[in-house]
Design an enzyme around this catalytic site. Structure first.
Site, mmCIF file in Angstrom:
data_model
loop_
_atom_site.group_PDB
_atom_site.id
_atom_site.type_symbol
_atom_site.label_atom_id
_atom_site.label_comp_id
_atom_site.label_asym_id
_atom_site.label_seq_id
_atom_site.Cartn_x
_atom_site.Cartn_y
_atom_site.Cartn_z
ATOM 1 N N SER A 1 0.900 -1.024 0.074
ATOM 2 C CA SER A 1 0.041 -0.136 -0.016
ATOM 3 C C SER A 1 0.864 1.354 -0.061
ATOM 4 O O SER A 1 0.280 2.379 -0.292
ATOM 5 C CB SER A 1 -0.942 0.118 1.284
ATOM 6 O OG SER A 1 -0.338 0.111 2.435
ATOM 7 N N HIS A 2 2.163 1.186 0.168
ATOM 8 C CA HIS A 2 3.060 2.050 0.180
ATOM 9 C C HIS A 2 4.157 2.223 -0.739
ATOM 10 O O HIS A 2 5.126 2.975 -0.771
ATOM 11 C CB HIS A 2 3.410 2.670 1.717
ATOM 12 C CG HIS A 2 2.517 3.547 2.418
ATOM 13 N ND1 HIS A 2 1.712 2.473 3.410
ATOM 14 C CD2 HIS A 2 2.145 4.727 2.501
ATOM 15 C CE1 HIS A 2 0.903 3.221 3.632
ATOM 16 N NE2 HIS A 2 0.913 4.647 3.514
ATOM 17 N N GLU B 1 -9.481 1.309 2.470
ATOM 18 C CA GLU B 1 -10.371 0.129 2.809
ATOM 19 C C GLU B 1 -11.780 0.521 2.633
ATOM 20 O O GLU B 1 -12.617 -0.319 2.187
ATOM 21 C CB GLU B 1 -10.122 0.070 4.227
ATOM 22 C CG GLU B 1 -8.779 -1.089 4.673
ATOM 23 C CD GLU B 1 -9.145 -2.504 4.280
ATOM 24 O OE1 GLU B 1 -10.239 -2.930 4.195
ATOM 25 O OE2 GLU B 1 -8.170 -3.035 3.608
#
Ligand code: NDP
Length: 339
Positions: free
Chosen positions: A47-48, A189
């Site tokens: 996610s990063h 999310e």
């Protein structure tokens, strides 16, 4: 089906740097961002990782972040507060510039702070606390974001998702590191629930009228909630105070007022506080590093896992086997680098 591709850390960082330089990022910005993105991929923190590149490029194109900014150390007279002005570039270049001086000052004084002003931040915070744990220092890091989170008991977005990280050095091993958002869940999310047509768990969000909702579309139009009710709300507020008000930079609300979108990088400041354990524990019984190990062993001894172990396991795998990317991810990097 296309095969996965395995790259070394340096090969991946070089490819990411080439993408950023092709988009007009200067060497300082491109190099530091590429190291952070490659580190996230190495650690399985997708996610990063490469996922953030589009946001970095879009934020630069929109003029929210300056891709050519050269961060500058603000002269000081040896005090505990060191300041780097990021010039509205991304945070990693400013952090790389300030980190050596932060470590030096913390060792000399026992405690020191690094203030980064006027930066964009689209990354996790563990890279910065690990810059300090690698120097044998404990470290806290925090920054605001843009207003998307209502305070507990409130009705509308005010706080950011306000990440908060802590690292403790462990001689001869991976450090103890946690790195958490202070919202109950990431905004992404909620978007994933919407795309999957699934309701949110109770307690994640409010609708635009400030009523609890489990409908992801209503939540995206309304507000997220802090984790842990009033406790996360207080931590998020502390981060607004220390990571914005204290350092003379934008709060999450100021940031949203300034950039008017949550689709580009937020701009604000960041605060790191580094501690030299041997200075704090001087003259007291027991070695602080050995005592910390007793605590970690007791945690693991109960069957619990230490935070960041998932990342460190992925890091060890990447060191042994290389960083695995899909062929599509590598093809996209090559296409972006070639304009
Ligand atoms: P998670 O809830 O997934 O995890 C947060 C931390 O808890 C990690 O250190 C993780 O370690 C650890 N952890 C997770 N599960 C366990 C467990 N069962 N036992 C022990 N430790 C555990 O992340 P968040 O959604 O809270 O935050 C995600 C990231 O987003 C952070 O890196 C944060 O900095 C970043 N962020 C950045 C923002 C910005 O504006 N720059 C804004 C908001 C968030 P592990 O990695 O090993 O699972």
């Amino acid at each position: 089906m296309m095969e996965d591709v395995t790259l070394s850390f340096d090969a991946l960082a070089d490819r990411v740097r080439a993408v950023l330089e092709a988009a007009g990022f200067c060497a300082a910005q491109a190099g530091a961002l590429a190291r952070v993105v490659a580190a996230a991929e190495r650690d399985g923190a997708k996610s990063h990782g490469l996922y953030r590149l589009d946001g970095m490029l879009a934020s630069a194109r929109a003029g929210v972040v300056d891709p050519r900014a050269e961060p500058a150390l603000v002269p000081d007279d040896g005090t505990a507060v060191i300041r780097v002005n990021a010039g509205f570039g991304f945070a990693p270049a400013a952090l790389e510039l300030g980190a050596p001086l932060l470590a030096e000052r913390a060792r000399a004084l026992g405690i020191a702070a690094l203030v980064v002003n006027d930066c964009g931040h689209l990354s996790a915070l563990w890279p910065e606390v690990e810059l300090m744990t690698a120097q044998g220092l404990a470290c806290l890091a925090m920054c605001p974001s843009y207003s998307t989170v209502a305070p507990a008991g409130g009705t509308a977005p005010l706080l950011g998702t306000n990440p908060f990280a802590f690292g403790w050095p462990r001689p001869g091993g991976d450090p103890y590191v946690f790195d958490i958002a202070t919202s109950v869940a990431a905004r992404g999310e909620i978007e994933l629930h919407r795309l999957a047509g699934k309701n949110l768990p109770e307690g994640w969000a409010l609708d635009p009228e400030g009523r609890p909702t489990t409908d992801p579309s209503q939540a995206l139009a309304g507000a997220m909630l802090p984790f842990g009710g009033h406790k996360g709300s207080a931590l998020g507020t502390m981060i607004e105070l220390l990571g914005a008000v204290l350092i003379g930079d934008l709060t999450s609300r100021d940031c949203l007022d300034r950039i008017r979108t949550t689709t580009l990088s937020p701009i604000h400041g960041e605060l790191l506080i580094a501690f030299a354990p041997e200075v704090f524990a001087k003259g007291r019984p027991g070695d602080p590093f050995a005592r910390a190990e007793v605590l970690f062993e007791a945690i693991v001894g109960q069957g619990a896992r230490l935070p960041s172990q998932r990342r460190f396991t992925a890091r060890a795998r990447s060191a042994a086997e290389g960083i695995r990317l899909s062929a599509a991810e590598v093809a996209k990097l090559d296409a972006l680098a070639n304009g």
